[in-house]
Design an enzyme around this catalytic site. Structure first.
Site, short mmCIF file in Angstrom:
data_model
loop_
_atom_site.label_atom_id
_atom_site.label_comp_id
_atom_site.label_asym_id
_atom_site.label_seq_id
_atom_site.Cartn_x
_atom_site.Cartn_y
_atom_site.Cartn_z
N ALA A 1 -14.32 -40.45 -69.38
CA ALA A 1 -13.53 -40.39 -68.14
C ALA A 1 -12.59 -39.21 -68.19
CB ALA A 1 -12.74 -41.69 -67.97
N ASP A 2 -12.21 -38.77 -67.01
CA ASP A 2 -11.20 -37.73 -66.89
C ASP A 2 -10.39 -38.02 -65.63
OD1 ASP A 2 -10.18 -35.11 -67.96
OD2 ASP A 2 -10.56 -34.55 -65.87
N THR A 3 -9.09 -37.85 -65.73
CA THR A 3 -8.22 -38.15 -64.60
C THR A 3 -7.49 -36.90 -64.16
OG1 THR A 3 -7.91 -40.41 -65.43
CG2 THR A 3 -6.29 -39.63 -63.84
#
Length: 191
Positions: free
Chosen positions: A71-73
């Site tokens: 994931a990346d935010t």
């Protein structure tokens, strides 16, 4: 079900998978997280999440035998990408920009399992109250949010006192839309 690998060193993502009761191991991807400045800021999170997942899959012996979650935010204000602050001055600058405004927190998620790949994103709208210079400086000096997109963590003091409203998934703002991840894993398990 295949063994699950979380391709992230984020303590918050780890905490959220544990909260959902998912057994997993952590393998951190050490990819270059850069992207083209021409890229639509709303596509960046999915792009980096996919890069992380593919990188970890390649480093594992028999990578196809695992289900990998990456994931990346990112934080986007009026189509402007607000990344992780390099220092105190930049953190204060970013929070001053977010003060009194609505922004979007987008988490891109990539789930890889053998030849199966699903890349999706979840977007949450967050509005801050106007923040005084004193509040911003207190938060930055106390919590040092240098590893956080948008220079803040919703589960810390600034979230408790500074956020006026949130539309969407709270956990997405923490870094992982855990209910969406669980739904995808359940689909994968029943294939």
């Amino acid at each position: 079900m295949k063994k699950i690998i979380l391709a992230s060193g984020s303590p918050r993502r780890k905490q959220l998978l544990e909260l959902a009761g998912i057994p997993f191991e952590v393998v951190v991807s050490n990819i270059d997280e850069s992207f083209s400045p021409e890229m639509d800021p709303f596509q960046v999170a999915k792009y980096i999440a996919e890069k992380k997942a593919l990188s970890v899959q390649k480093t594992l012996v028999n990578g196809d035998a695992y289900t990998i979650i990456a994931a990346d935010t990112v934080v986007v204000l009026n189509h402007e990408f607000l990344g992780k602050p390099a220092d105190r001055g930049e953190a204060i600058h970013i929070l001053s920009k977010l003060s009194g405004k609505i922004h979007h927190v987008i988490t891109g998620v990539c789930i890889l399992s053998g030849s199966y790949k699903n890349v999706f994103e979840v977007k949450t709208e967050v509005e801050f109250f106007p923040l005084t210079k004193e509040k911003i400086e207190y938060y930055v000096d106390t919590y040092k949010p240098y590893d956080k997109a948008g220079a803040y963590a919703i589960q810390e003091w600034i979230g408790a006192v500074g956020i006026k409203s949130i539309k969407g998934d709270f956990y997405n703002v923490m870094g992982l839309p855990i209910s969406g991840v669980v739904a995808e894993l359940e689909k994968l398990h029943h294939q």
